[in-house]
Design an enzyme around this catalytic site. Structure first.
Site, PDB file in Angstrom:
ATOM      1  N   GLY B  40       0.827  -1.197   0.000  1.00  0.00           N
ATOM      2  CA  GLY B  40       0.000   0.000   0.000  1.00  0.00           C
ATOM      3  C   GLY B  40       0.861   1.247   0.000  1.00  0.00           C
ATOM      4  CB  ALA B  44      -1.645   3.911   6.199  1.00  0.00           C
ATOM      5  N   GLY B  45       0.499   3.648   4.036  1.00  0.00           N
ATOM      6  CA  GLY B  45       1.614   2.893   3.476  1.00  0.00           C
ATOM      7  C   GLY B  45       2.782   3.774   3.078  1.00  0.00           C
ATOM      8  CG  HIS B 266     -20.876  11.095   2.864  1.00  0.00           C
ATOM      9  ND1 HIS B 266     -21.628  12.154   2.435  1.00  0.00           N
ATOM     10  CD2 HIS B 266     -19.817  11.619   3.504  1.00  0.00           C
ATOM     11  CE1 HIS B 266     -21.030  13.270   2.819  1.00  0.00           C
ATOM     12  NE2 HIS B 266     -19.924  12.974   3.460  1.00  0.00           N
ATOM     13  NE  ARG B 330     -20.716  12.257   7.475  1.00  0.00           N
ATOM     14  CZ  ARG B 330     -19.437  12.042   7.186  1.00  0.00           C
ATOM     15  NH1 ARG B 330     -18.919  10.842   7.332  1.00  0.00           N
ATOM     16  NH2 ARG B 330     -18.681  13.025   6.755  1.00  0.00           N
ATOM     17  CD  GLU B 425     -11.157   3.101   4.482  1.00  0.00           C
ATOM     18  OE1 GLU B 425     -10.603   4.048   3.883  1.00  0.00           O
ATOM     19  OE2 GLU B 425     -12.281   2.656   4.175  1.00  0.00           O
ATOM     20  NE  ARG B 435     -13.572   7.997   8.083  1.00  0.00           N
ATOM     21  CZ  ARG B 435     -13.692   9.128   7.381  1.00  0.00           C
ATOM     22  NH1 ARG B 435     -13.169  10.243   7.828  1.00  0.00           N
ATOM     23  NH2 ARG B 435     -14.343   9.130   6.248  1.00  0.00           N
ATOM     24  CG  LEU B 441      -7.528  12.442   5.167  1.00  0.00           C
ATOM     25  CD1 LEU B 441      -7.558  13.845   4.561  1.00  0.00           C
ATOM     26  CD2 LEU B 441      -7.093  11.440   4.109  1.00  0.00           C
TER      27      LEU B 441
HETATM   28  C1  LIG Z   1     -14.344  10.503  -1.673  1.00  0.00           C
HETATM   29  C2  LIG Z   1     -13.695  10.365  -0.336  1.00  0.00           C
HETATM   30  C3  LIG Z   1     -13.444  11.480   0.437  1.00  0.00           C
HETATM   31  C4  LIG Z   1     -12.829  11.355   1.681  1.00  0.00           C
HETATM   32  N1  LIG Z   1     -12.594  12.486   2.416  1.00  0.00           N
HETATM   33  C5  LIG Z   1     -11.958  12.382   3.608  1.00  0.00           C
HETATM   34  C6  LIG Z   1     -11.654  13.554   4.367  1.00  0.00           C
HETATM   35  O1  LIG Z   1     -11.956  14.674   3.958  1.00  0.00           O
HETATM   36  N2  LIG Z   1     -11.000  13.402   5.538  1.00  0.00           N
HETATM   37  C7  LIG Z   1     -10.640  12.178   6.013  1.00  0.00           C
HETATM   38  O2  LIG Z   1     -10.035  12.123   7.073  1.00  0.00           O
HETATM   39  N3  LIG Z   1     -10.911  11.057   5.313  1.00  0.00           N
HETATM   40  C8  LIG Z   1     -11.564  11.121   4.126  1.00  0.00           C
HETATM   41  N4  LIG Z   1     -11.835   9.975   3.417  1.00  0.00           N
HETATM   42  C9  LIG Z   1     -11.317   8.670   3.896  1.00  0.00           C
HETATM   43  C10 LIG Z   1      -9.824   8.529   3.603  1.00  0.00           C
HETATM   44  O3  LIG Z   1      -9.524   9.098   2.360  1.00  0.00           O
HETATM   45  C11 LIG Z   1      -9.334   7.092   3.584  1.00  0.00           C
HETATM   46  O4  LIG Z   1      -9.839   6.392   4.656  1.00  0.00           O
HETATM   47  C12 LIG Z   1      -7.809   7.021   3.667  1.00  0.00           C
HETATM   48  O5  LIG Z   1      -7.235   7.854   2.711  1.00  0.00           O
HETATM   49  C13 LIG Z   1      -7.295   5.614   3.522  1.00  0.00           C
HETATM   50  O6  LIG Z   1      -5.879   5.618   3.452  1.00  0.00           O
HETATM   51  P1  LIG Z   1      -5.036   4.286   3.454  1.00  0.00           P
HETATM   52  O7  LIG Z   1      -3.616   4.674   3.366  1.00  0.00           O
HETATM   53  O8  LIG Z   1      -5.458   3.448   4.587  1.00  0.00           O
HETATM   54  O9  LIG Z   1      -5.500   3.484   2.154  1.00  0.00           O
HETATM   55  P2  LIG Z   1      -5.575   3.904   0.601  1.00  0.00           P
HETATM   56  O10 LIG Z   1      -5.267   5.309   0.357  1.00  0.00           O
HETATM   57  O11 LIG Z   1      -6.863   3.351   0.111  1.00  0.00           O
HETATM   58  O12 LIG Z   1      -4.393   3.097  -0.049  1.00  0.00           O
HETATM   59  C14 LIG Z   1      -4.430   1.727  -0.263  1.00  0.00           C
HETATM   60  C15 LIG Z   1      -3.151   1.322  -0.933  1.00  0.00           C
HETATM   61  O13 LIG Z   1      -3.072  -0.079  -0.946  1.00  0.00           O
HETATM   62  C16 LIG Z   1      -2.766  -0.536  -2.232  1.00  0.00           C
HETATM   63  N5  LIG Z   1      -3.364  -1.849  -2.355  1.00  0.00           N
HETATM   64  C17 LIG Z   1      -4.607  -2.249  -2.037  1.00  0.00           C
HETATM   65  N6  LIG Z   1      -4.740  -3.558  -2.241  1.00  0.00           N
HETATM   66  C18 LIG Z   1      -3.567  -4.006  -2.710  1.00  0.00           C
HETATM   67  C19 LIG Z   1      -3.075  -5.275  -3.103  1.00  0.00           C
HETATM   68  N7  LIG Z   1      -3.825  -6.374  -3.029  1.00  0.00           N
HETATM   69  N8  LIG Z   1      -1.809  -5.353  -3.559  1.00  0.00           N
HETATM   70  C20 LIG Z   1      -1.008  -4.248  -3.628  1.00  0.00           C
HETATM   71  N9  LIG Z   1      -1.425  -3.049  -3.241  1.00  0.00           N
HETATM   72  C21 LIG Z   1      -2.683  -2.930  -2.794  1.00  0.00           C
HETATM   73  C22 LIG Z   1      -3.280   0.492  -3.170  1.00  0.00           C
HETATM   74  O14 LIG Z   1      -2.567   0.437  -4.372  1.00  0.00           O
HETATM   75  C23 LIG Z   1      -3.000   1.761  -2.384  1.00  0.00           C
HETATM   76  O15 LIG Z   1      -1.679   2.166  -2.614  1.00  0.00           O
HETATM   77  C24 LIG Z   1     -12.464  10.085   2.173  1.00  0.00           C
HETATM   78  C25 LIG Z   1     -12.725   8.966   1.400  1.00  0.00           C
HETATM   79  C26 LIG Z   1     -13.352   9.086   0.168  1.00  0.00           C
HETATM   80  C27 LIG Z   1     -13.695   7.858  -0.594  1.00  0.00           C
END
Ligand SMILES: Cc1cc2nc3c(=O)[nH]c(=O)nc-3n(C[C@H](O)[C@H](O)[C@H](O)COP(=O)(O)OP(=O)(O)OC[C@H]3O[C@@H](n4cnc5c(N)ncnc54)[C@H](O)[C@@H]3O)c2cc1C
Ligand code: FES
Lengths: 251, 637
Positions: B40, B44-45, B266, B330, B425, B435, B441
């Site tokens: 990822g 986070a990643g 949402h 919500r 996440e 949440r 974020l």
């Molecule tokens: C439209 C929208 C608006 C949002 N707005 C907000 C906001 O304003 N404030 C807030 O706090 N949160 C918001 N959120 C929530 C927030 O964006 C996410 O919860 C957060 O960014 C998740 O981050 P992450 O690093 O955990 O995962 P992600 O950013 O989803 O990253 C996942 C990573 O894992 C990789 N991956 C997944 N599966 C595999 C696999 N099998 N093999 C290799 N790689 C893989 C992907 O390539 C990616 O790099 C929003 C979400 C959405 C959908």
């Protein structure tokens, strides 16, 4: 509505590609362009053919994955719009659409509409960062940034790294991309200490990746889905000149 | 099974500081001998990979997009919370901690949440230093806005592109490490399984999405930052590629999956416009400040909105919740929208939408004010729907947005499989049953920059024995299984496309395990999902082969996991006979339709253990013990 598509099909990087015609019948004007391709693909798969490969992910104009040139225009005819946000209501019954990958020497075709844009990552690796270790940052408000600088930096930072600028340029130059990335950091006080080094190494990485020269036609800005201004190119040119001079003088 | 959350002792507010200074350190000269896999490149990643690379570890980072910069985090709009108290409005670590616990409906772990609040301020410092162009005031200082669930203004933002800017910051730090040689990046590479050696997570099996080559990677520890599972519903606000595969494969290898039924919906998204719909776009909730929500009183009323006279409109939120009106929370406003649509009073194509009408506000405040407040949102709405919301009411409908559940982790963010860490996440850790806006974020970056890089040391310093070789049997066996699954998928050559199955699953999940759930519906879903799954494995058509770029194959592999995971989600929802946060059981509500929690019987984390294919999973419970906070009822009266 019914459309005719001429789509670039290419099995892999080394294979020969060609335009293949498809009938796109019963297309709902409310569909997005990529949803139209989804529908065509569902039909192709049902008919036992290979679907058209294309990059996409967020489908809301922010990840920069989607990339296709429609009738010669990267991301298609609607200004400031990525192809995932383009909707079929902007076309009309009977239209013929030629759909091709983003073309540039530095973006080899991987399959159909999918291209390899890793050259952009290499440019960032060369200097598109501020060297700050995790946990070593000072309290954020100890370094105020004038609002207009922050806004200007944000204008540059909106770049989604899609590569449309390169595809639109007849020299396949990556100047707008590099200018936006460098401009964002060079404008902020946080990015100032490494400014010269950043500009020189990012430009060098751009040249090395095989992008062409900028001849100031600004086709790039015109197709940019985020309307990044060509003024950043002027800023980069100034910063580059300064950095080169300093380097010469100081050896 | 013994679930040790490893919460350090001592007063809540001191746990992290004390613990951090006691975690075993890995000798700097030895760090480079350790290899860490990060799957990822989202907030986070990317943050974790960059920080651990900087510390001297050898990191391998994987993502499925063509560039780490495109991870789904890029799409977050609103902002990121931090207890900086820049507005001098009384914010503090304790307040952010309490708001998060309360927002999560008292179903999160106290110690983890407190740590999150503690490191929140550091995140802003870090990001500002990287050059993240946060919004600023004229004096040059950072600006804030307010967000739901808080009475203070603590949200930092970068226009409507906060996630993009934070991710580009983390990505730039990652790129710096890639250039320095401490991180090796593998884009367009999908993790398809986890490898355990002697019970420890020691590597992964991946597929090169361009060549189709399946290969093994060994490491001393593995971290998953693979995001949420909202796409089990097919349509959601998540990017199309978001999937549960990495987390689910880890579950099948023994990791516990916690609280899968906690999902967030949402209320203000652009409705489905047709059968071909591929994703749902979120519209900022701030619109509800000036828009009035209504539907026609009559069923199946097909008149244009302006042809429906005032007395034939039902402003149902104002009617049902007079004190909150259009700003009802919500979950309540989402459920109410579903109710009126189920009654046949929904508007727009398919009747799955309600009006959000700005005409009164335009009359009262003037067009210019509304334009200034919401101009960019109206523009986005027009781009997608082709409608001018200044003239005709917007149509909105709730959509799946975020998933609070995830792999179970202890205080060190390590799962019950030693060596397997889970961040962002993908874990269950900080948001309980719901949440708060702008907190995902924060959590992703907290885990990635400020927690995992330290806590992983606790595991590494204890690991004995050499890193296994990928030639070992454990690796080769898993690799073989992955190859077999790929071959099986391309050899079925049935009659139905992958998407047709995803749509079927998604609709079932949305109907039976969406906004409102009940025993009967969940049992139906639990009975139906295995049928869809069986049909999928008999009748799906995946064209092409495994040895090429094959997007249908990628989708099929992810769907195969969703088809199992959906059932797990329903089982969890069935088990939890209470309503809390995003989980609403119709049998458990007050007379006014509000969620009825049952602290006596359900204040536990549900941790599910895989027991074999088509076997019922086992439920383990981690009791939630609150030292500081008293569980109270969320009230909107
Ligand atoms: C439209 C929208 C608006 C949002 N707005 C907000 C906001 O304003 N404030 C807030 O706090 N949160 C918001 N959120 C929530 C927030 O964006 C996410 O919860 C957060 O960014 C998740 O981050 P992450 O690093 O955990 O995962 P992600 O950013 O989803 O990253 C996942 C990573 O894992 C990789 N991956 C997944 N599966 C595999 C696999 N099998 N093999 C290799 N790689 C893989 C992907 O390539 C990616 O790099 C929003 C979400 C959405 C959908
Ligand atoms: S798919 Fe993300 S910008 Fe188009």
């Amino acid at each position: 509505m019914d459309l005719k598509l001429r789509v670039w099909r290419q099995k892999n990087r080394d294979a020969e590609g060609r335009l293949v015609e498809y009938d796109a019948k019963d297309i709902d004007p409310e569909m997005s362009f990529l949803e139209m391709l989804d529908v065509i693909n569902e039909r192709l798969v049902a008919a036992g053919d290979d679907p058209i490969a294309f990059d996409h992910d967020c489908r809301e104009g922010i990840c920069g994955a989607c990339s296709a040139t429609i009738n010669g225009i990267p991301h298609g005819p609607q200004r400031a719009t990525t192809v995932c946000q383009l909707h079929m209501r902007h076309f009309k019954d009977g239209d013929v659409l030629t759909i091709e990958p983003f073309r540039a020497k530095a973006f080899p075709v991987v399959r159909d509409l999918v291209v390899d844009r890793s050259a952009f990552d290499r440019i960032i690796e060369a200097g598109g960062f501020v060297s700050v270790r995790t946990g070593s940052a000072p309290e954020a408000n100890t370094l105020p940034v004038p609002k207009q600088d922050a806004d200007w930096a944000m204008d540059a930072a909106s770049c989604i790294g899609c590569g449309a600028c390169v595809a639109a340029c007849k020299n396949a130059s990556a100047m707008l991309f590099v200018a936006a990335k460098a401009g964002h950091l060079n404008t902020l006080p946080q990015g100032k200490p490494e400014k010269d080094r950043r500009v020189l190494s990012m430009v060098a990485a751009m040249d090395e990746a095989g992008f062409g020269n900028c001849t100031n036609q600004y086709e790039c800005s015109a197709v940019c889905p985020k309307s990044i201004s060509e003024d950043f190119i002027a800023q980069l040119n100034r910063d580059y000149l300064k950095a080169s001079l300093k380097k010469c003088l100081m050896g | 099974m013994k679930l040790d959350s490893k919460i350090p002792s001592g007063p809540l507010a001191e746990k992290w500081t004390r613990y951090r200074s006691e975690i075993k350190l890995v000798n700097p000269a030895n760090k480079r001998k350790y290899e860490i896999i990060v799957v990822g490149s989202g907030l986070a990643g990317a943050a974790a990979a960059a920080s651990m690379g900087e510390m001297g570890y050898n990191v391998k980072c994987f993502c499925y997009q063509d560039s780490p910069r495109r991870a789904h985090s890029i799409a977050a709009q609103g902002g990121i919370n931090a207890a900086k108290n820049y507005q001098n409005d009384g914010d503090s670590i304790h307040r952010l901690f309490y708001d998060t616990i309360k927002g999560g409906d008292f179903r999160a772990r106290e110690a983890n949440v407190h740590r999150l609040a503690e490191v929140s301020a550091e995140i802003i410092d870090q990001c500002a230093a990287q050059g993240v162009p946060f919004a600023r005031e004229y004096g040059g200082h950072l600006a804030n806005r307010s967000f739901g669930g808080a009475q203070v203004s603590r949200t930092f933002y970068a226009r409507g592109q906060t996630g993009q800017q934070l991710l580009l910051g983390a990505y730039s730090a990652l790129c710096r490490q890639i250039a320095a040689g401490t991180v090796k990046m593998y884009p367009r590479t999908e993790m398809l399984d986890l490898v355990l050696v002697d019970g420890h997570a020691k590597g992964i099996v991946v597929r090169d999405m361009v060549t189709g080559e399946i290969s093994c990677h060994a490491a001393d520890a593995v971290a998953l930052g693979t995001g949420g599972y909202a796409n089990v519903y097919d349509l959601s606000t998540n990017a199309r590629g978001c999937n549960v595969t990495a987390a689910y494969r880890a579950y099948k290898r023994g990791a516990l999956f916690a609280n899968p039924c906690y999902t967030q919906i949402h209320p203000t998204c652009i409705p489905v416009s047709g059968d071909y719909q591929s994703k749902l776009t979120l519209m900022s909730e701030s619109l509800r400040n000036d828009g009035r929500v209504w539907v026609p009183k009559k069923k199946g009323d097909t008149r244009k909105p302006h042809e429906i006279p005032e007395d034939e409109r039902d402003y149902y939120l104002e009617r049902k919740y007079p004190s909150y009106g259009n700003l009802a929370p919500r979950d309540i406003s989402s459920r109410s929208a579903k109710e009126v649509c189920d009654e046949g009073r929904g508007v727009g194509p398919g009747g799955q939408g309600v009006y959000l009408d700005f005409s009164d506000s335009i009359e009262r405040l003037g067009l210019a004010v509304i334009q200034e407040r919401y101009g960019n949102l109206f523009e986005m709405y027009e781009r997608i729907t082709g409608e001018d919301a200044y003239k005709v009411p917007m149509r909105i409908y709730p959509a799946l947005h975020y998933t609070m559940g995830g792999l179970w982790v202890d205080y060190n963010l390590m799962s019950n499989i030693p060596g397997l860490h889970v961040i962002g996440e993908a874990n269950f850790s900080d948001h309980g049953a719901n949440r708060l806006g702008a907190s995902a974020l924060m959590q992703g970056l907290a885990d990635g920059y400020f927690v995992l890089p330290y806590t992983i040391g606790a595991y590494l310093a204890d690991v004995r024995g050499k890193r296994p070789s990928v030639d070992q049997k454990e690796f080769q066996d898993v690799k073989k299984e992955v190859e077999e699954q790929t071959n099986r998928l391309v050899s079925i050559q049935g009659d139905r496309t992958v998407q047709s199955f995803h749509k079927e699953l998604g609709k079932l999940m949305w109907d039976k395990a969406g906004m409102a759930r009940n025993k009967k519906g969940l049992e139906e879903a639990i009975a139906k999902i295995p049928e869809i799954r069986e049909e999928f494995w008999k009748n799906v058509r995946v064209p092409g082969s495994g040895e090429e770029l094959n997007q249908e194959l990628e989708k099929a592999g992810r769907l195969a996991d969703f088809l199992e995971f959906g059932e797990l989600l329903c089982r969890d929802a069935l088990d939890r006979q209470e309503s809390c946060g995003g989980h609403f059981r119709e049998e458990h509500q007050t007379e006014d339709g509000e969620a009825l929690r049952d602290d006596e019987n359900y204040s536990y984390v549900s941790c599910w253990e895989h027991r074999g294919d088509n076997e019922k999973p086992a439920l383990h419970k981690e009791p939630l013990v609150y030292e500081e906070v008293k569980m109270a009822t969320r009230s909107y009266k």
